[in-house]
Scaffold this motif. Structure first.
Motif, mmCIF file in Angstrom:
data_model
loop_
_atom_site.group_PDB
_atom_site.id
_atom_site.type_symbol
_atom_site.label_atom_id
_atom_site.label_comp_id
_atom_site.label_asym_id
_atom_site.label_seq_id
_atom_site.Cartn_x
_atom_site.Cartn_y
_atom_site.Cartn_z
ATOM 1 N N ARG A 112 55.677 -55.422 -5.969
ATOM 2 C CA ARG A 112 56.835 -55.473 -5.082
ATOM 3 C C ARG A 112 57.713 -56.584 -5.625
ATOM 4 O O ARG A 112 57.256 -57.700 -5.858
ATOM 5 C CB ARG A 112 56.412 -55.768 -3.647
ATOM 6 N N CYS A 113 58.974 -56.267 -5.872
ATOM 7 C CA CYS A 113 59.886 -57.194 -6.537
ATOM 8 C C CYS A 113 61.098 -57.484 -5.660
ATOM 9 O O CYS A 113 61.575 -56.623 -4.917
ATOM 10 C CB CYS A 113 60.376 -56.593 -7.852
ATOM 11 N N ARG A 114 61.591 -58.687 -5.810
ATOM 12 C CA ARG A 114 62.844 -59.100 -5.164
ATOM 13 C C ARG A 114 63.687 -59.785 -6.239
ATOM 14 O O ARG A 114 63.213 -60.701 -6.895
ATOM 15 C CB ARG A 114 62.562 -60.042 -4.004
ATOM 16 N N THR A 115 64.905 -59.321 -6.416
ATOM 17 C CA THR A 115 65.766 -59.850 -7.468
ATOM 18 C C THR A 115 66.804 -60.815 -6.916
ATOM 19 O O THR A 115 67.181 -60.738 -5.754
ATOM 20 C CB THR A 115 66.469 -58.722 -8.237
ATOM 21 N N GLU A 116 67.254 -61.686 -7.801
ATOM 22 C CA GLU A 116 68.348 -62.609 -7.493
ATOM 23 C C GLU A 116 69.698 -61.985 -7.841
ATOM 24 O O GLU A 116 70.743 -62.519 -7.480
ATOM 25 C CB GLU A 116 68.189 -63.894 -8.313
ATOM 26 N N ASP A 117 69.682 -60.885 -8.579
ATOM 27 C CA ASP A 117 70.926 -60.253 -9.003
ATOM 28 C C ASP A 117 71.728 -59.757 -7.798
ATOM 29 O O ASP A 117 71.151 -59.250 -6.827
ATOM 30 C CB ASP A 117 70.645 -59.090 -9.949
ATOM 31 N N PRO A 118 73.054 -59.852 -7.854
ATOM 32 C CA PRO A 118 73.880 -59.453 -6.700
ATOM 33 C C PRO A 118 74.007 -57.939 -6.518
ATOM 34 O O PRO A 118 74.345 -57.476 -5.440
ATOM 35 C CB PRO A 118 75.239 -60.076 -7.006
ATOM 36 N N VAL A 119 73.746 -57.148 -7.576
ATOM 37 C CA VAL A 119 73.859 -55.688 -7.483
ATOM 38 C C VAL A 119 72.608 -55.041 -8.073
ATOM 39 O O VAL A 119 71.944 -55.626 -8.925
ATOM 40 C CB VAL A 119 75.122 -55.169 -8.221
ATOM 41 N N PRO A 120 72.291 -53.814 -7.657
ATOM 42 C CA PRO A 120 71.115 -53.139 -8.218
ATOM 43 C C PRO A 120 71.321 -52.751 -9.680
ATOM 44 O O PRO A 120 72.464 -52.631 -10.146
ATOM 45 C CB PRO A 120 70.957 -51.901 -7.338
ATOM 46 N N TYR A 121 70.221 -52.553 -10.396
ATOM 47 C CA TYR A 121 70.250 -52.140 -11.795
ATOM 48 C C TYR A 121 71.018 -50.825 -11.941
ATOM 49 O O TYR A 121 71.804 -50.653 -12.864
ATOM 50 C CB TYR A 121 68.814 -52.007 -12.310
ATOM 51 N N ARG A 122 70.757 -49.886 -11.034
ATOM 52 C CA ARG A 122 71.516 -48.639 -10.967
ATOM 53 C C ARG A 122 71.978 -48.467 -9.528
ATOM 54 O O ARG A 122 71.265 -48.845 -8.599
ATOM 55 C CB ARG A 122 70.648 -47.461 -11.409
ATOM 56 N N PRO A 123 73.163 -47.903 -9.307
ATOM 57 C CA PRO A 123 73.762 -47.901 -7.966
ATOM 58 C C PRO A 123 72.897 -47.278 -6.869
ATOM 59 O O PRO A 123 72.987 -47.670 -5.717
ATOM 60 C CB PRO A 123 75.058 -47.102 -8.138
ATOM 61 N N TRP A 124 72.067 -46.287 -7.210
ATOM 62 C CA TRP A 124 71.273 -45.593 -6.189
ATOM 63 C C TRP A 124 69.951 -46.291 -5.874
ATOM 64 O O TRP A 124 69.226 -45.877 -4.976
ATOM 65 C CB TRP A 124 71.000 -44.148 -6.617
ATOM 66 N N GLN A 125 69.619 -47.360 -6.602
ATOM 67 C CA GLN A 125 68.339 -48.023 -6.381
ATOM 68 C C GLN A 125 68.373 -48.952 -5.177
ATOM 69 O O GLN A 125 69.422 -49.511 -4.837
ATOM 70 C CB GLN A 125 67.944 -48.823 -7.623
ATOM 71 N N PRO A 126 67.203 -49.129 -4.541
ATOM 72 C CA PRO A 126 67.147 -50.091 -3.435
ATOM 73 C C PRO A 126 67.434 -51.497 -3.956
ATOM 74 O O PRO A 126 67.203 -51.793 -5.123
ATOM 75 C CB PRO A 126 65.700 -49.970 -2.936
ATOM 76 N N HIS A 127 67.956 -52.325 -3.079
ATOM 77 C CA HIS A 127 68.345 -53.676 -3.496
ATOM 78 C C HIS A 127 68.355 -54.594 -2.284
ATOM 79 O O HIS A 127 68.784 -54.162 -1.218
ATOM 80 C CB HIS A 127 69.734 -53.629 -4.133
ATOM 81 N N PRO A 128 67.904 -55.788 -2.356
ATOM 82 C CA PRO A 128 67.388 -56.538 -3.505
ATOM 83 C C PRO A 128 65.887 -56.354 -3.745
ATOM 84 O O PRO A 128 65.332 -56.886 -4.685
ATOM 85 C CB PRO A 128 67.682 -57.988 -3.124
ATOM 86 N N GLU A 129 65.223 -55.541 -2.890
ATOM 87 C CA GLU A 129 63.797 -55.281 -3.087
ATOM 88 C C GLU A 129 63.590 -53.936 -3.747
ATOM 89 O O GLU A 129 64.341 -52.995 -3.509
ATOM 90 C CB GLU A 129 63.069 -55.303 -1.741
ATOM 91 N N LYS A 130 62.540 -53.874 -4.576
ATOM 92 C CA LYS A 130 62.140 -52.619 -5.190
ATOM 93 C C LYS A 130 60.682 -52.725 -5.582
ATOM 94 O O LYS A 130 60.073 -53.785 -5.431
ATOM 95 C CB LYS A 130 63.023 -52.269 -6.384
ATOM 96 N N ALA A 131 60.124 -51.636 -6.095
ATOM 97 C CA ALA A 131 58.708 -51.639 -6.475
ATOM 98 C C ALA A 131 58.514 -50.930 -7.806
ATOM 99 O O ALA A 131 59.162 -49.922 -8.085
ATOM 100 C CB ALA A 131 57.865 -50.968 -5.394
ATOM 101 N N TRP A 132 57.617 -51.506 -8.617
ATOM 102 C CA TRP A 132 57.151 -50.891 -9.861
ATOM 103 C C TRP A 132 55.769 -50.337 -9.569
ATOM 104 O O TRP A 132 54.832 -51.095 -9.306
ATOM 105 C CB TRP A 132 57.065 -51.928 -10.973
ATOM 106 N N LEU A 133 55.627 -49.029 -9.626
ATOM 107 C CA LEU A 133 54.375 -48.350 -9.308
ATOM 108 C C LEU A 133 53.562 -48.153 -10.584
ATOM 109 O O LEU A 133 54.100 -47.727 -11.611
ATOM 110 C CB LEU A 133 54.685 -46.997 -8.647
ATOM 111 N N TRP A 134 52.278 -48.473 -10.500
ATOM 112 C CA TRP A 134 51.357 -48.349 -11.636
ATOM 113 C C TRP A 134 50.269 -47.355 -11.287
ATOM 114 O O TRP A 134 49.730 -47.388 -10.182
ATOM 115 C CB TRP A 134 50.718 -49.698 -11.955
#
Length: 194
Positions: A112-134
């Motif tokens: 589970r990730c939380r970014t400091e970036d002001p905008v998402p990596y891609r416009p449709w992605q959740p922000h500022p939290e997201k998850a990398w699934l393994w």
């Protein structure tokens, strides 16, 4: 089994795996994306999952990819808009490893990730939290990587022993990568496949 018993069993399993793999479960900072990240064996909500990666097993060997920068990695990548999790994984396996899933993937957990970036990596992605699934799963290597122009350019796909996979991944990554492979090996063994 009651809901309370299931939650207790899940919590006990999570605590056991966190004790076995402490580097994987430790809080992290991923400077490349300015993420605070925390791994858990608890699955994240589907809406938070932006990236999916697999510890793929081909005849008991772990499938690794090497790109044109001489960087070893596990196949997987970024989910496209409105793309399902398994569809994303299948696409990324074909693009990066020339592989296909043999059956359903088994989920290891997620960062589970939380970014400091002001905008998402891609416009449709959740922000500022997201998850990398393994996950882990059985795969067949039956074609060459398709290497789309907007992805990593894979120059080699190699099935290796789990110990060799850990060694190659640790050469370019933090210590938790080795534990991620070890977790996949352990859960595969518990499933009666290793």
């Amino acid at each position: 089994m009651t809901d309370t018993t299931e939650r207790t069993d899940t919590s006990a399993r999570s605590a056991e795996l966190a004790a076995l793999f402490p580097a994987l479960h430790a809080p992290q900072y991923w400077s490349w994306g300015r993420f605070d990240a925390q791994f858990s064996t608890e699955p994240p909500p589907d809406a938070l999952v932006t990236n999916i990666h697999l510890v793929g097993f081909a005849d008991g060997q772990v499938v690794l990819c090497r790109d044109d920068r001489d960087h070893w990695f596990l196949p997987g990548g970024t989910r496209e808009q409105d793309e399902g999790i398994v569809a994303c994984l299948a696409r990324e396996l074909r693009e990066e490893a020339g592989a296909r899933l043999l059956g359903e993937p088994h989920w290891l957990g997620a960062h589970r990730c939380r970014t400091e970036d002001p905008v998402p990596y891609r416009p449709w992605q959740p922000h500022p939290e997201k998850a990398w699934l393994w996950g882990w799963g059985e795969v067949a290597l039956d074609s060459a990587p398709t290497n789309p122009a907007d992805g990593e350019q894979v120059v080699e796909v190699r099935p290796v022993s789990p110990a060799e996979a850990q060694r190659l991944l640790l050469a370019g990554h933090d210590a938790w990568w080795g534990e991620l492979v070890a977790l996949a090996v352990e859960l595969r063994r518990r499933a009666g496949l290793g």
